[in-house]
Write a protein that holds these residues in place. Structure first.
Motif, PDB file in Angstrom:
ATOM      1  N   LYS A  94       0.803  -1.215   0.000  1.00  0.00           N
ATOM      2  CA  LYS A  94       0.000   0.000   0.000  1.00  0.00           C
ATOM      3  C   LYS A  94       0.846   1.279   0.000  1.00  0.00           C
ATOM      4  CE  LYS A  94      -3.944  -2.177   2.290  1.00  0.00           C
ATOM      5  NZ  LYS A  94      -4.834  -2.204   3.482  1.00  0.00           N
ATOM      6  N   ILE A  95       2.143   1.140   0.194  1.00  0.00           N
ATOM      7  CA  ILE A  95       3.050   2.294   0.180  1.00  0.00           C
ATOM      8  C   ILE A  95       4.109   2.060  -0.876  1.00  0.00           C
ATOM      9  CG2 ILE A  95       4.640   3.729   1.516  1.00  0.00           C
ATOM     10  CD1 ILE A  95       3.195   2.868   4.042  1.00  0.00           C
ATOM     11  N   GLN A  96       4.277   3.022  -1.772  1.00  0.00           N
ATOM     12  CA  GLN A  96       5.267   2.923  -2.840  1.00  0.00           C
ATOM     13  C   GLN A  96       6.450   3.844  -2.538  1.00  0.00           C
ATOM     14  OE1 GLN A  96       4.664   0.582  -4.936  1.00  0.00           O
ATOM     15  NE2 GLN A  96       2.509   0.290  -4.401  1.00  0.00           N
ATOM     16  N   ALA A  97       7.624   3.506  -3.060  1.00  0.00           N
ATOM     17  CA  ALA A  97       8.824   4.323  -2.879  1.00  0.00           C
ATOM     18  C   ALA A  97       9.301   4.849  -4.232  1.00  0.00           C
ATOM     19  CB  ALA A  97       9.930   3.499  -2.216  1.00  0.00           C
ATOM     20  N   PHE A  98       9.681   6.123  -4.271  1.00  0.00           N
ATOM     21  CA  PHE A  98      10.148   6.769  -5.495  1.00  0.00           C
ATOM     22  C   PHE A  98      11.509   7.410  -5.227  1.00  0.00           C
ATOM     23  CE2 PHE A  98       5.540   6.801  -5.439  1.00  0.00           C
ATOM     24  CZ  PHE A  98       5.219   6.289  -6.691  1.00  0.00           C
ATOM     25  N   ASN A  99      12.482   7.071  -6.069  1.00  0.00           N
ATOM     26  CA  ASN A  99      13.829   7.609  -5.915  1.00  0.00           C
ATOM     27  C   ASN A  99      13.895   8.984  -6.583  1.00  0.00           C
ATOM     28  OD1 ASN A  99      16.534   7.842  -5.329  1.00  0.00           O
ATOM     29  ND2 ASN A  99      17.196   6.671  -7.123  1.00  0.00           N
ATOM     30  N   ALA A 100      13.476  10.005  -5.850  1.00  0.00           N
ATOM     31  CA  ALA A 100      13.425  11.367  -6.384  1.00  0.00           C
ATOM     32  C   ALA A 100      14.776  12.057  -6.239  1.00  0.00           C
ATOM     33  CB  ALA A 100      12.350  12.165  -5.665  1.00  0.00           C
ATOM     34  N   ILE A 101      14.893  13.238  -6.828  1.00  0.00           N
ATOM     35  CA  ILE A 101      16.160  13.976  -6.784  1.00  0.00           C
ATOM     36  C   ILE A 101      16.593  14.253  -5.354  1.00  0.00           C
ATOM     37  CG2 ILE A 101      17.295  16.141  -7.418  1.00  0.00           C
ATOM     38  CD1 ILE A 101      15.460  16.257  -9.858  1.00  0.00           C
ATOM     39  N   GLU A 102      15.640  14.617  -4.483  1.00  0.00           N
ATOM     40  CA  GLU A 102      15.986  14.975  -3.107  1.00  0.00           C
ATOM     41  C   GLU A 102      16.116  13.772  -2.192  1.00  0.00           C
ATOM     42  OE1 GLU A 102      11.436  15.612  -3.161  1.00  0.00           O
ATOM     43  OE2 GLU A 102      13.080  15.307  -4.560  1.00  0.00           O
ATOM     44  N   GLY A 103      15.862  12.572  -2.734  1.00  0.00           N
ATOM     45  CA  GLY A 103      15.894  11.369  -1.923  1.00  0.00           C
ATOM     46  C   GLY A 103      14.590  10.600  -2.082  1.00  0.00           C
ATOM     47  N   THR A 104      14.391   9.606  -1.266  1.00  0.00           N
ATOM     48  CA  THR A 104      13.199   8.766  -1.393  1.00  0.00           C
ATOM     49  C   THR A 104      11.945   9.520  -0.980  1.00  0.00           C
ATOM     50  OG1 THR A 104      14.494   6.783  -0.911  1.00  0.00           O
ATOM     51  CG2 THR A 104      12.100   6.614  -0.682  1.00  0.00           C
ATOM     52  N   ARG A 105      10.950   9.474  -1.861  1.00  0.00           N
ATOM     53  CA  ARG A 105       9.621   9.955  -1.533  1.00  0.00           C
ATOM     54  C   ARG A 105       8.674   8.762  -1.568  1.00  0.00           C
ATOM     55  NH1 ARG A 105       7.888  15.497  -4.473  1.00  0.00           N
ATOM     56  NH2 ARG A 105       6.218  15.193  -2.929  1.00  0.00           N
ATOM     57  N   HIS A 106       7.681   8.769  -0.707  1.00  0.00           N
ATOM     58  CA  HIS A 106       6.739   7.668  -0.650  1.00  0.00           C
ATOM     59  C   HIS A 106       5.363   8.122  -1.129  1.00  0.00           C
ATOM     60  CE1 HIS A 106       9.878   6.222   2.169  1.00  0.00           C
ATOM     61  NE2 HIS A 106       9.578   5.059   1.618  1.00  0.00           N
ATOM     62  N   GLY A 107       4.624   7.189  -1.690  1.00  0.00           N
ATOM     63  CA  GLY A 107       3.304   7.502  -2.218  1.00  0.00           C
ATOM     64  C   GLY A 107       2.276   6.461  -1.834  1.00  0.00           C
ATOM     65  N   VAL A 108       1.032   6.897  -1.762  1.00  0.00           N
ATOM     66  CA  VAL A 108      -0.088   6.008  -1.457  1.00  0.00           C
ATOM     67  C   VAL A 108      -1.222   6.318  -2.426  1.00  0.00           C
ATOM     68  CG1 VAL A 108      -1.795   5.308   0.276  1.00  0.00           C
ATOM     69  CG2 VAL A 108       0.528   5.906   0.996  1.00  0.00           C
ATOM     70  N   LEU A 109      -1.813   5.264  -2.992  1.00  0.00           N
ATOM     71  CA  LEU A 109      -2.966   5.407  -3.876  1.00  0.00           C
ATOM     72  C   LEU A 109      -4.234   5.217  -3.053  1.00  0.00           C
ATOM     73  CD1 LEU A 109      -3.675   5.761  -6.951  1.00  0.00           C
ATOM     74  CD2 LEU A 109      -4.008   3.276  -6.983  1.00  0.00           C
ATOM     75  N   PHE A 110      -5.135   6.199  -3.114  1.00  0.00           N
ATOM     76  CA  PHE A 110      -6.382   6.158  -2.351  1.00  0.00           C
ATOM     77  C   PHE A 110      -7.586   6.051  -3.274  1.00  0.00           C
ATOM     78  CE2 PHE A 110      -3.427   8.512   0.356  1.00  0.00           C
ATOM     79  CZ  PHE A 110      -3.649   7.959   1.610  1.00  0.00           C
TER      80      PHE A 110
END
Length: 332
Positions: A94-110
Motif C-alpha cells: 500500500k506504500i510505494q517508494a520513489f527515488n526522487a532527486i531529493e531522496g526517497t519519496r513515498h506515495g499512497v494510492l487512495f
C-alpha cells in the motif's frame, strides 16, 4: 555533469501514470497534478474509475507516520467507516517508494471520494455528518496503532508551536505578546477540566468541509487524514465548529444560523456516541491550539512550500482572527 541537489522535486505525471498502471494493473489511465503543496496530490483516472495518488516528502512525513495513516484508514475501512482508503497494488503493498532527486519519496494510492464539498449543509447532511463522525470515533477510541502518529497535547499544539513561530513575529511584538499571554490563560483553563469526561483516541484534527464529500444521494466520504493523531476526540468537534465560526465571521451566515446548524450536528453525534458538555465547553481552548498548531506547521514548512502568503500581513491578520475566536466565546 552531476545533478545539483534539490530539496523538493515535482514527480512527472506521465511517469507516475506508467508506474501506477503497472503496479496496480490499471488500464488506459491518465494522471495529472492537482495540488503542489507540502505533499503532492495527483488524480489518476480512466473511463470508469478515479483514484487519488498522494506523494509525501520525508521532510513532512516519515515512513512510519505514513504507515500509521495507512494503518488507521485500513482499520476504519474494515470496520465500516465511510472513508477514502489506501489501495493495495498487485503485490499487496500500500506504500510505494520513489527515488526522487531529493531522496526517497513515498506515495499512497487512495480510493476517490465521490461527490463534492458542501459548505452550506442542510439538516439531512448535518444528521449524516454527526452520526458518521461519531461512528469513526467509536472506532478510533478503541484502537492502538502499531505505527507512529503525532500526539495532540498542550505542548504539541500550543507551547511548542509558539516557540517555533517566535522568529516570524520579530517585527510584530504586540501580536506575539497577545498570543503568548492568551496561551497562558488557555493552558490554565485547560488544566481545570476533568478529563474523565473526555473521550481519547485518534482524531483527524481537520474536520472541515474541505475534507469530506457528499454525493448526489447524500452519501458521505471522509478523506485526508494526513494530520491524524492521538488526542481528545473533542478536537474533531472543535475543528468542525471552526467552520461555522468562519462562515459567520465572514458574513456568509448569521451567528444564529451557525449555532443552530452546529446544534443539529451535535444532536445527531450524540445519537451514536456520548458527548459530554465539558467537551463542548473546551472548544474555545482547543481551538486556540488548532490555530497555533497550524501557524507552527506553516512556518516550519515555509521553505518547502509555496506559501507566499506567509508574511507579516498574514501573521497580523491571523492573530486578529485568533482574537476574534477568543472573543467569540466572551473572552477568557
Amino acid at each position: 555533469m552531476d545533478i545539483f541537489p534539490a530539496q523538493y522535486s515535482t514527480l512527472s505525471s506521465k511517469a507516475l501514470n506508467r508506474f501506477i498502471s503497472e503496479r496496480y494493473g490499471l488500464v488506459s489511465t491518465v494522471c495529472r497534478l492537482l495540488i503542489h503543496n507540502v505533499s503532492d496530490t495527483y488524480l489518476i483516472e480512466n473511463s470508469t474509475d478515479k483514484y487519488i495518488l498522494k506523494i509525501y516528502r520525508d521532510a513532512h512525513r516519515k515512513l512510519d507516520e505514513i504507515a500509521g495513516e495507512v494503518e488507521l484508514l485500513t482499520i476504519l475501512t474494515e470496520r465500516g467507516a465511510k472513508v477514502s482508503y489506501p489501495v493495495a497494488d498487485l503485490s499487496g503493498h500500500k506504500i510505494q517508494a520513489f527515488n526522487a532527486i531529493e531522496g526517497t519519496r513515498h506515495g499512497v494510492l487512495f480510493t476517490f471520494a465521490q461527490g463534492r464539498v458542501v459548505n452550506d449543509m442542510n439538516d439531512a447532511q448535518l444528521t449524516i455528518l454527526g452520526q458518521e463522525m461519531a461512528a469513526i470515533h467509536n472506532i478510533t477510541s478503541d484502537i492502538n496503532l502499531k505505527n507512529n502518529r503525532i500526539s495532540f497535547s498542550i505542548e504539541s499544539t500550543i507551547s511548542g508551536p509558539l516557540e517555533t513561530i517566535k522568529p516570524a513575529f520579530s517585527d510584530l511584538p504586540d501580536e506575539y505578546e497577545y498570543l503568548t499571554s492568551t496561551a497562558e490563560k488557555v493552558i490554565a483553563r485547560l488544566n481545570q477540566f476533568d478529563y474523565n469526561n473526555f473521550s481519547y483516541g485518534y482524531c483527524q484534527y481537520d474536520f472541515l468541509p474541505k475534507n469530506f464529500h457528499f454525493d448526489r444521494n447524500n452519501q458521505i466520504t471522509f478523506f485526508d487524514f494526513d494530520f491524524a493523531g492521538q488526542g481528545y476526540l473533542a478536537n474533531d468537534i472543535m475543528s468542525f465548529y471552526i467552520h461555522y465560526f468562519l462562515e459567520a465571521t465572514y458574513g456568509k451566515m448569521s451567528r444564529g444560523e451557525a449555532e443552530r446548524a452546529f446544534a443539529v450536528f451535535v444532536e445527531n453525534y450524540r445519537k451514536v456516541r456520548p458527548l459530554h458538555n465539558d467537551e463542548l465547553n473546551a472548544i474555545q481552548c482547543l481551538g486556540f491550539g488548532f490555530w497555533v498548531f497550524y501557524l507552527g506547521f506553516q512556518y516550519e514548512n515555509f521553505d518547502d512550500w509555496s506559501s507566499i502568503f506567509f508574511g507579516p500581513k498574514y501573521l497580523k491578520d491571523r492573530t486578529a482572527l485568533v482574537k476574534k475566536w477568543i472573543d467569540w466565546f466572551g473572552g477568557l
